[in-house]
Design an enzyme around this catalytic site. Structure first.
Site, PDB file in Angstrom:
ATOM      1  CB  SER A 178      -0.960  -0.041   1.103  1.00 27.57           C
ATOM      2  OG  SER A 178      -1.936   1.106   1.069  1.00 27.57           O
ATOM      3  CG  HIS A 222      -4.215  -0.861  -0.988  1.00 24.00           C
ATOM      4  ND1 HIS A 222      -4.019  -0.619   0.300  1.00 24.00           N
ATOM      5  CD2 HIS A 222      -4.478  -2.183  -1.282  1.00 24.00           C
ATOM      6  CE1 HIS A 222      -4.294  -1.693   0.951  1.00 24.00           C
ATOM      7  NE2 HIS A 222      -4.477  -2.672   0.182  1.00 24.00           N
ATOM      8  CG  ASP A 250      -5.547  -5.287   2.170  1.00 21.20           C
ATOM      9  OD1 ASP A 250      -5.925  -6.556   2.432  1.00 21.20           O
ATOM     10  OD2 ASP A 250      -5.530  -4.771   1.163  1.00 21.20           O
TER      11      ASP A 250
END
Length: 351
Positions: free
Chosen positions: A168, A194, A290
């Site tokens: 991310s 992401h 995540d």
């Protein structure tokens, strides 16, 4: 103490909107709004902001030039505000290579729901940026990879193994740095970073130009081949499935998982299910959790798991959570991570 934020944008409307969004959050303090780089320079010196939101396209001095000067003179966490165009995406990745922490597309204000979602996202990114570690721009980030001796992988390893990568905040440069450590002949690689729709194709093209193997945006149902890396499209989950002995890509626009679409957890859970002990998973820099559930599932199915070390992470969130769960076999700083992973792959399935 509130996070001090400076907004730099030549659009009066965008400045006003971002300013109102920032002022709505008690954890943030709007210290100034600048219409160009000259005003921004004065305000940086005057207010010493913790985070700057920076438009790429500005008159007089563009956002990239200002960013380059800023990172040399007074390194500051910067979130780029990017146009949803091919040129805008290209400039965004150049900004990340120069040291920007993150980016967000310009707001689409065609519905109250869209406005609220954008406000939540920009506030989250500003708070994440305030916690980020500012790393020096990688000197080789924009140059193609040079040849070096790498351990040769057996044909069986290349044909049976699968490498999965999740990241991310800070991940675009970390993924590039990792892939540049790999040889041309590798098992299929699947990547979830992401990123919103409109940027992932440019990201894949950039990786393709700067690494030894082929990199592309994943397409529904395509077979995952050795010597290729596949990037999850923005706003779509990427999973793998196995059909007739071959791994294939599966795309969906299901609900957000762990707050994201694409989600690293979605990819990793599918890798655990279909690749199992033939999987090697890597969790890189990023805010939040995540990927922790998914990499734990890969570990439980006998796969090999790696996490980026704290010192080289822009944000040590996702790796930290996975490590905390006991799901990681090796914690390695980014400059050594590729070699460590290759050593493992070279040790399995020896012919």
């Amino acid at each position: 103490m509130a996070i001090k934020v400076l907004v730099v944008d030549d659009s009066t409307l965008i400045r006003s909107l971002l300013g109102k969004m920032i002022e709505s959050d008690p954890e943030l303090s709007l210290v100034g709004m600048a219409a160009d780089a000259y005003m921004a320079k004065d305000m940086v010196n005057q207010f010493r902001p913790d985070v700057i939101t920076l438009d790429i396209e500005m008159p007089k001095v563009d956002g990239l030039t200002f960013l380059d000067r800023l990172m040399k003179a007074r390194p500051t966490a910067v979130v780029m505000i990017s146009a949803l165009t091919e040129e805008g995406a290209d400039a965004t990745f150049n900004a990340l290579a120069l040291g920007a922490v993150d980016f967000i597309p310009k707001p689409k204000l065609d519905s109250p729901q869209g406005f609220n979602e954008y406000q939540d996202l920009i506030l989250e990114k500003i708070k994440s940026a305030a916690k980020a570690k500012l790393l020096k721009a990688l000197p080789s980030a924009s140059t193609p990879v040079k040849s070096s001796i790498k351990p040769a992988l057996s044909q069986r390893t290349v044909n049976t193994q699968l490498v999965a990568i999740g990241a991310s905040t800070g991940g675009t440069e970390a993924i590039l740095a990792l892939l540049k450590q790999f040889p041309a002949v590798m098992p299929p690689i699947v990547i979830t970073q992401h990123m919103p729709a409109g940027f992932t194709c440019t990201f894949a093209d950039r990786l393709n130009k700067l690494t030894r193997f082929n990199v592309k945006q994943a397409e529904e149902g395509e077979r995952l081949l050795p010597c290729y890396a596949y990037v999850a499209p923005g706003d779509q989950h990427l999973e793998i499935i196995k059909v007739g002995g071959s791994f294939k890509a599966k795309l969906s626009q299901g609900d957000k998982v762990s707050g994201h679409r694409p989600s690293v957890d979605v990819l990793f859970h599918s890798v655990a299910q279909y690749a199992g002990e033939n999987a090697t998973a890597v969790i890189l820099t990023g805010m939040g959790k995540d990927g922790a559930d998914g990499i734990e599932a890969i570990d439980m199915q006998g796969g090999k798991t790696f996490a980026q070390g704290e010192q080289s992470c822009v944000v040590f969130g996702m790796p930290k959570e996975a490590i905390k769960r006991g799901a990681i076999h090796h914690v390695v700083e980014l400059p050594q991570l590729g070699d460590k992973l290759l050593q493992y792959l070279a040790s399995v399935n020896r012919d």
